[in-house]
Design an enzyme around this catalytic site. Structure first.
Site, mmCIF file in Angstrom:
data_model
loop_
_atom_site.group_PDB
_atom_site.id
_atom_site.type_symbol
_atom_site.label_atom_id
_atom_site.label_comp_id
_atom_site.label_asym_id
_atom_site.label_seq_id
_atom_site.Cartn_x
_atom_site.Cartn_y
_atom_site.Cartn_z
ATOM 1 N N ASN A 52 -7.396 -34.891 14.438
ATOM 2 C CA ASN A 52 -8.430 -35.559 15.232
ATOM 3 C C ASN A 52 -9.253 -36.540 14.405
ATOM 4 O O ASN A 52 -9.835 -36.184 13.386
ATOM 5 C CB ASN A 52 -9.358 -34.489 15.842
ATOM 6 C CG ASN A 52 -10.104 -34.994 17.050
ATOM 7 O OD1 ASN A 52 -9.920 -36.124 17.482
ATOM 8 N ND2 ASN A 52 -10.954 -34.140 17.603
ATOM 9 N N HIS A 58 -14.060 -21.535 27.122
ATOM 10 C CA HIS A 58 -15.323 -22.115 26.637
ATOM 11 C C HIS A 58 -16.337 -22.241 27.756
ATOM 12 O O HIS A 58 -16.152 -23.039 28.669
ATOM 13 C CB HIS A 58 -15.078 -23.520 26.116
ATOM 14 C CG HIS A 58 -14.385 -23.558 24.803
ATOM 15 N ND1 HIS A 58 -14.677 -24.500 23.857
ATOM 16 C CD2 HIS A 58 -13.433 -22.763 24.260
ATOM 17 C CE1 HIS A 58 -13.910 -24.291 22.795
ATOM 18 N NE2 HIS A 58 -13.156 -23.247 23.017
ATOM 19 N N HIS A 100 -20.083 -23.686 13.912
ATOM 20 C CA HIS A 100 -19.540 -24.988 13.518
ATOM 21 C C HIS A 100 -20.082 -25.470 12.172
ATOM 22 O O HIS A 100 -20.550 -26.608 12.038
ATOM 23 C CB HIS A 100 -19.774 -26.030 14.636
ATOM 24 C CG HIS A 100 -18.591 -26.925 14.839
ATOM 25 N ND1 HIS A 100 -18.562 -28.226 14.416
ATOM 26 C CD2 HIS A 100 -17.385 -26.696 15.399
ATOM 27 C CE1 HIS A 100 -17.401 -28.764 14.722
ATOM 28 N NE2 HIS A 100 -16.661 -27.854 15.312
ATOM 29 N N ARG A 120 -8.485 -18.348 11.627
ATOM 30 C CA ARG A 120 -8.381 -19.278 12.756
ATOM 31 C C ARG A 120 -7.324 -20.369 12.594
ATOM 32 O O ARG A 120 -7.183 -21.227 13.454
ATOM 33 C CB ARG A 120 -9.740 -19.982 12.935
ATOM 34 C CG ARG A 120 -10.879 -19.063 13.219
ATOM 35 C CD ARG A 120 -11.269 -19.068 14.659
ATOM 36 N NE ARG A 120 -11.574 -20.390 15.149
ATOM 37 C CZ ARG A 120 -11.039 -20.919 16.252
ATOM 38 N NH1 ARG A 120 -10.159 -20.258 16.955
ATOM 39 N NH2 ARG A 120 -11.393 -22.126 16.645
ATOM 40 N N HIS A 146 -6.852 -21.541 16.390
ATOM 41 C CA HIS A 146 -7.578 -22.685 16.933
ATOM 42 C C HIS A 146 -6.792 -23.237 18.133
ATOM 43 O O HIS A 146 -5.575 -23.326 18.077
ATOM 44 C CB HIS A 146 -7.639 -23.722 15.796
ATOM 45 C CG HIS A 146 -8.453 -24.929 16.065
ATOM 46 N ND1 HIS A 146 -8.257 -26.082 15.336
ATOM 47 C CD2 HIS A 146 -9.450 -25.195 16.923
ATOM 48 C CE1 HIS A 146 -9.117 -26.996 15.743
ATOM 49 N NE2 HIS A 146 -9.863 -26.486 16.702
ATOM 50 N N ASP A 167 -7.853 -31.107 21.030
ATOM 51 C CA ASP A 167 -7.250 -32.090 20.121
ATOM 52 C C ASP A 167 -5.958 -31.557 19.510
ATOM 53 O O ASP A 167 -5.278 -32.266 18.767
ATOM 54 C CB ASP A 167 -8.235 -32.529 19.035
ATOM 55 C CG ASP A 167 -8.940 -31.385 18.346
ATOM 56 O OD1 ASP A 167 -9.813 -30.765 18.980
ATOM 57 O OD2 ASP A 167 -8.617 -31.115 17.186
ATOM 58 N N TRP A 199 -21.128 -31.495 10.639
ATOM 59 C CA TRP A 199 -21.114 -31.597 12.098
ATOM 60 C C TRP A 199 -20.500 -30.334 12.711
ATOM 61 O O TRP A 199 -19.677 -29.700 12.315
ATOM 62 C CB TRP A 199 -20.300 -32.811 12.580
ATOM 63 C CG TRP A 199 -20.178 -32.775 14.077
ATOM 64 C CD1 TRP A 199 -21.159 -33.011 14.991
ATOM 65 C CD2 TRP A 199 -19.003 -32.432 14.830
ATOM 66 N NE1 TRP A 199 -20.687 -32.832 16.262
ATOM 67 C CE2 TRP A 199 -19.361 -32.468 16.190
ATOM 68 C CE3 TRP A 199 -17.699 -32.078 14.470
ATOM 69 C CZ2 TRP A 199 -18.448 -32.175 17.215
ATOM 70 C CZ3 TRP A 199 -16.785 -31.797 15.473
ATOM 71 C CH2 TRP A 199 -17.155 -31.853 16.844
HETATM 72 O O1 LIG Z 1 -12.453 -25.197 19.061
HETATM 73 C C1 LIG Z 1 -13.208 -25.025 18.125
HETATM 74 O O2 LIG Z 1 -13.562 -23.925 17.724
HETATM 75 C C2 LIG Z 1 -13.731 -26.202 17.421
HETATM 76 O O3 LIG Z 1 -14.550 -26.040 16.553
HETATM 77 C C3 LIG Z 1 -13.189 -27.515 17.836
HETATM 78 C C4 LIG Z 1 -13.321 -28.585 16.774
HETATM 79 O O4 LIG Z 1 -14.603 -29.111 16.790
HETATM 80 C C5 LIG Z 1 -12.326 -29.675 17.048
HETATM 81 O O5 LIG Z 1 -11.052 -29.128 17.086
HETATM 82 C C6 LIG Z 1 -12.404 -30.765 16.003
HETATM 83 O O6 LIG Z 1 -11.388 -31.693 16.191
HETATM 84 MG MG LIG Z 2 -14.506 -23.987 15.868
#
Ligand SMILES: O=C(O)C(=O)C[C@H](O)[C@H](O)CO
Ligand SMILES: [Mg+2]
Length: 431
Positions: free
Chosen positions: A65, A150, A240, A311, A340, A344, A431
């Site tokens: 991404n 989510h 995050h 993850r 994960h 993306d 971020w």
């Molecule tokens: O799905 C998650 O747990 C994420 O943290 C998503 C990420 O921010 C995302 O995949 C970044 O590209």
């Molecule tokens: Mg995450």
């Protein structure tokens, strides 16, 4: 001489009949062509397609991404020329060739490129065998794959309503994220209801951050959710990478009464020992690893039992071949998988991950966000969702294809993930 002439034709005949007895899976399958397909059906995806002399094709996800074209170029310029003519069945040797042979090891670009090759080769091998991929890994260890969805809202009450929607839809596990009073934009809180897409067009947008505001707000969010839904559904939360280790310890401790399934990415994990500090203070289970790309990123975390869930997933961690190695190490320490699965990661990654999930003995959970309808049309797939579970399907391979003609209608659009700054003085933050 006479004897020899008589024997030769017999030898030829038996050779021909021997070859015809060799099943296709046991014959070399020469790679004749490979190409990278970049498309943007709502968001960017990079896909590698490998074709063979047996008329079979396999595909792998290579999406990174915000840095998509770097992997596309790595594949086209440096990897594909080395693949042509190789036997597609030699998955392990090709993996080692690309990893050790590059000299420059690891890193998200290299490992996403290797992952794409690896996924496409597993797809091909399973197609040649006429089996769903999970059968080659060792068969099913469970009936389906538990996923988490989510739920997000701009404030606590909106998030609670979203959580309730997921409960009604049959989800057994729900990730909850909420806007924080006094902060403009917060990770995980999107505009749409079914999917969250953080990548912005053209140049990165800027978000602001205050750990103090977030830390005051988040325990109240989970107390309220538990009040509303009780303790049956699993709840998850993604920090995050935004807290320091001691702040993360504080949050983990404050969330203990709410019994989370996990607290994710509580602090940046380049320094694996940072998790020791969190661990010393809280029993809230810890998950990490979506940005990892090799076993070396999580070796200490796993061996010291500093985490509960790993993850990493197929596309960013070197494909099924390498992810399996990570999972096997994790199994020794009762660390479970939690791949994960944000949007993306393309449906190709999701398809492969589901075959992995249904096999891997130390499975924990799989993240699942719906892709857009446009994405689903470009990537027809055999996996299906039913009441909180995903099922990989039984078609040969990993069960995901790409409609190249349709993909060509959605050209690449530059997009970036946002950046984050401290609200009080503008210092760049994670971020
Ligand atoms: O799905 C998650 O747990 C994420 O943290 C998503 C990420 O921010 C995302 O995949 C970044 O590209
Ligand atoms: Mg995450």
């Amino acid at each position: 001489m006479v004897e020899c002439r008589a024997v030769f034709p017999c030898f030829l005949v038996s050779l021909v009949s021997f070859v015809s007895l060799v099943p296709p899976i046991a014959r070399a399958m020469k790679i004749t062509n490979a190409r990278v397909i970049v498309c943007c059906p709502g968001r960017n995806f990079v896909t590698l397609k490998i074709e063979t002399d047996q008329g079979l094709a396999g595909i792998g996800d290579a999406t990174l991404n915000g840095r998509e074209l770097s992997v596309a170029s790595y594949l086209s310029e440096h990897v594909i020329p080395c693949l042509i003519g190789r036997d597609a069945h030699q998955i392990e040797d090709i993996w080692q060739y690309l990893y050790k042979g590059a000299y420059w090891r690891r890193g998200p670009v290299t490992m996403s490129a290797i992952a794409a090759v690896d996924t496409a080769l597993w797809d091909l091998k399973a197609k040649a065998a006429g089996l769903p991929l999970y059968q080659l890994l060792g068969g099913k260890s469970r009936t389906g794959v538990m996923v988490y969805g989510h739920a997000n809202g701009s404030d606590i009450e909106q998030t609670v309503d979203e959580v309730l929607r997921y409960v009604e839809a049959g989800y057994q596990a729900i990730r909850a994220q909420s806007g924080v009073p006094g902060l403009d934009k917060v990770y995980g809180v999107g505009k749409g209801r079914l999917f969250y897409e953080p990548a912005d067009a053209d140049l990165p947008s800027e978000h602001d951050w205050s750990s103090e505001k977030y830390l005051r707000h988040t325990p109240r969010l989970f107390e309220r959710i538990r009040e509303k839904i009780g303790f049956e559904p699993h709840l998850l939360h993604d920090v995050h990478h935004r807290l320091t280790p001691i702040e993360a310890a504080r949050l983990g401790k404050a969330l203990e009464p709410c019994q989370l399934f996990w607290m994710e990415d509580a602090t940046p994990a380049e320094n694996q020992q940072a998790f020791r500090l969190i661990r010393q203070h809280t029993t809230t289970p810890l998950a990490v690893g979506e940005v990892f790309n090799t076993i070396w990123d999580c070796k200490e975390l796993i061996e010291n039992q500093l985490i509960d869930y790993i993850r990493s997933t197929v596309v960013h961690a070197g494909g099924i071949t390498h992810l399996r190695r990570i999972a096997d190490l994790a199994a020794l320490y009762q660390v479970r998988t939690g791949c994960h699965g944000a949007t993306d990661l393309s449906p190709v990654c999701m398809g492969a991950a589901l075959h992995f999930d249904i096999w891997v003995p130390n499975f924990g959970i799989q993240e699942y966000m719906h892709h857009t309808e446009e994405t689903d049309a470009v990537f027809p797939h055999s996996y299906r969702f039913e009441r909180g579970m995903l099922y990989p399907g039984d078609s040969a391979g990993h069960g995901v294809e790409i409609d190249e003609a349709l993909a060509a209608k959605y050209p690449y659009q530059r997009a970036y993930l946002p950046v984050n700054r401290q609200q009080h003085d503008g210092t760049l933050w994670s971020w």
